[in-house]
Design a protein around this motif. Structure first.
Motif, PDB file in Angstrom:
ATOM      1  N   ALA A 174       0.832  -1.211   0.000  1.00  0.00           N
ATOM      2  CA  ALA A 174       0.000   0.000   0.000  1.00  0.00           C
ATOM      3  C   ALA A 174       0.864   1.258   0.000  1.00  0.00           C
ATOM      4  CB  ALA A 174      -0.930  -0.009   1.216  1.00  0.00           C
ATOM      5  N   TYR A 212       2.300   1.834  -3.393  1.00  0.00           N
ATOM      6  CA  TYR A 212       1.301   2.417  -4.292  1.00  0.00           C
ATOM      7  C   TYR A 212       1.187   3.926  -4.054  1.00  0.00           C
ATOM      8  CZ  TYR A 212      -3.232   3.895  -6.048  1.00  0.00           C
ATOM      9  OH  TYR A 212      -4.231   4.602  -6.681  1.00  0.00           O
ATOM     10  N   CYS A 229       2.040   7.036  -6.640  1.00  0.00           N
ATOM     11  CA  CYS A 229       1.088   8.108  -6.955  1.00  0.00           C
ATOM     12  C   CYS A 229       1.751   9.475  -6.830  1.00  0.00           C
ATOM     13  CB  CYS A 229      -0.113   8.042  -6.025  1.00  0.00           C
ATOM     14  SG  CYS A 229      -1.235   6.655  -6.318  1.00  0.00           S
ATOM     15  N   MET A 240      -4.622  -4.839  -5.525  1.00  0.00           N
ATOM     16  CA  MET A 240      -5.096  -3.564  -4.977  1.00  0.00           C
ATOM     17  C   MET A 240      -6.448  -3.725  -4.281  1.00  0.00           C
ATOM     18  SD  MET A 240      -3.181  -0.835  -5.171  1.00  0.00           S
ATOM     19  CE  MET A 240      -4.469   0.379  -4.893  1.00  0.00           C
ATOM     20  N   LYS A 262      -8.569   3.440  -0.032  1.00  0.00           N
ATOM     21  CA  LYS A 262      -8.492   3.974  -1.392  1.00  0.00           C
ATOM     22  C   LYS A 262      -9.483   5.122  -1.530  1.00  0.00           C
ATOM     23  CE  LYS A 262      -7.344   3.790  -5.860  1.00  0.00           C
ATOM     24  NZ  LYS A 262      -7.749   5.172  -6.185  1.00  0.00           N
ATOM     25  N   ARG A 288      -5.622   8.033  -9.172  1.00  0.00           N
ATOM     26  CA  ARG A 288      -4.701   8.023  -8.033  1.00  0.00           C
ATOM     27  C   ARG A 288      -5.404   8.509  -6.773  1.00  0.00           C
ATOM     28  NH1 ARG A 288       1.137  10.118 -10.418  1.00  0.00           N
ATOM     29  NH2 ARG A 288       0.964   9.073 -12.434  1.00  0.00           N
ATOM     30  N   GLY A 316      -5.389   7.729  -2.097  1.00  0.00           N
ATOM     31  CA  GLY A 316      -5.470   6.804  -0.987  1.00  0.00           C
ATOM     32  C   GLY A 316      -4.450   7.112   0.086  1.00  0.00           C
TER      33      GLY A 316
END
Length: 214
Positions: free
Chosen positions: A124, A127, A131, A159, A169, A176, A178
């Motif tokens: 996470a 990710y 972003c 995801m 999220k 994008r 979260g």
């Protein structure tokens, strides 16, 4: 694109020069015009600090009015992506923003094993980091799938499986957005131990915001 240095480590700045010879679809620079761009490695993100427009070398006889007339024809909306593409070329600097993400073994996703809570927390955070540091026009799913050595479809599937107690999220599934939870933060900091200070000081690891930190 000309670069004034072969190193681009954290907090280092580069001066790059771009002209009409670099036109290849992502940008368009009119003939006899060049851009001088100052960029900085800000926690792995290529931050554009300054853009200057000049006549090309050897073309100083061109009038200021001529340069001004060329500006409306210039297209640099994807300048950040163009610079990212050139710096990422393995035959050049081989820059990768993931070099500045905390070191972690993500092969559990590649090999199809059951991820632990820590694996999900790091996934996470990765990710969120992507972003923040990748140019807006770069597809997050494709970039991360390549980095993790999995298919784009599997990345999207992972995801959706991130436990809600570790990640929230925001926005549409394909946009994008979260942030990781306090539980995820604590798992990551416990894993990093003495290096957790680097996690705390990095503004790109916990949440994604449209705000430009740089």
């Amino acid at each position: 694109m000309k670069i004034n240095n072969n190193n681009f480590e954290l907090n280092e700045k580069l001066q790059v020069v771009i002209d009409s010879n670099d036109n290849e679809g992502l940008i368009f620079i009119p003939k006899n015009t060049q851009l001088e761009v100052e960029i900085e490695n800000y926690y792995g993100k290529i931050a554009i600090n300054k853009i200057s427009i000049f006549p090309s070398e050897g073309e100083f006889q061109i009038s200021k009015l001529s340069i001004e007339n060329n500006i409306p024809n210039m297209d640099i909306k994807l300048l950040d992506r163009y610079i990212y593409k050139i710096l990422s070329d393995k035959s050049g600097l081989a820059y990768s923003p993931y070099s500045y993400f905390p070191d972690y073994d993500f092969t559990v996703f590649e090999k199809g094993r059951r991820p632990s809570s820590l694996d999900w927390a790091m996934f996470a955070s990765l990710y969120v980091y992507s972003c923040n540091v990748l140019p807006q026009s770069v597809k997050i799913e494709l970039s991360l799938a390549k980095f993790l050595r999995i298919s784009e479809e599997n990345f999207k599937r992972f995801m959706k499986k991130i436990p809600q107690e570790l990640f929230r999220k925001s926005g549409h599934a394909d946009t994008r957005g979260g942030d990781i939870s306090l539980n995820a933060e604590n798992l990551i900091k416990d894993y990093l131990g003495d290096l957790q200070g680097t996690f705390e000081s990095n503004p790109f690891l916990k949440f994604y915001s449209e705000t430009d930190f740089s």
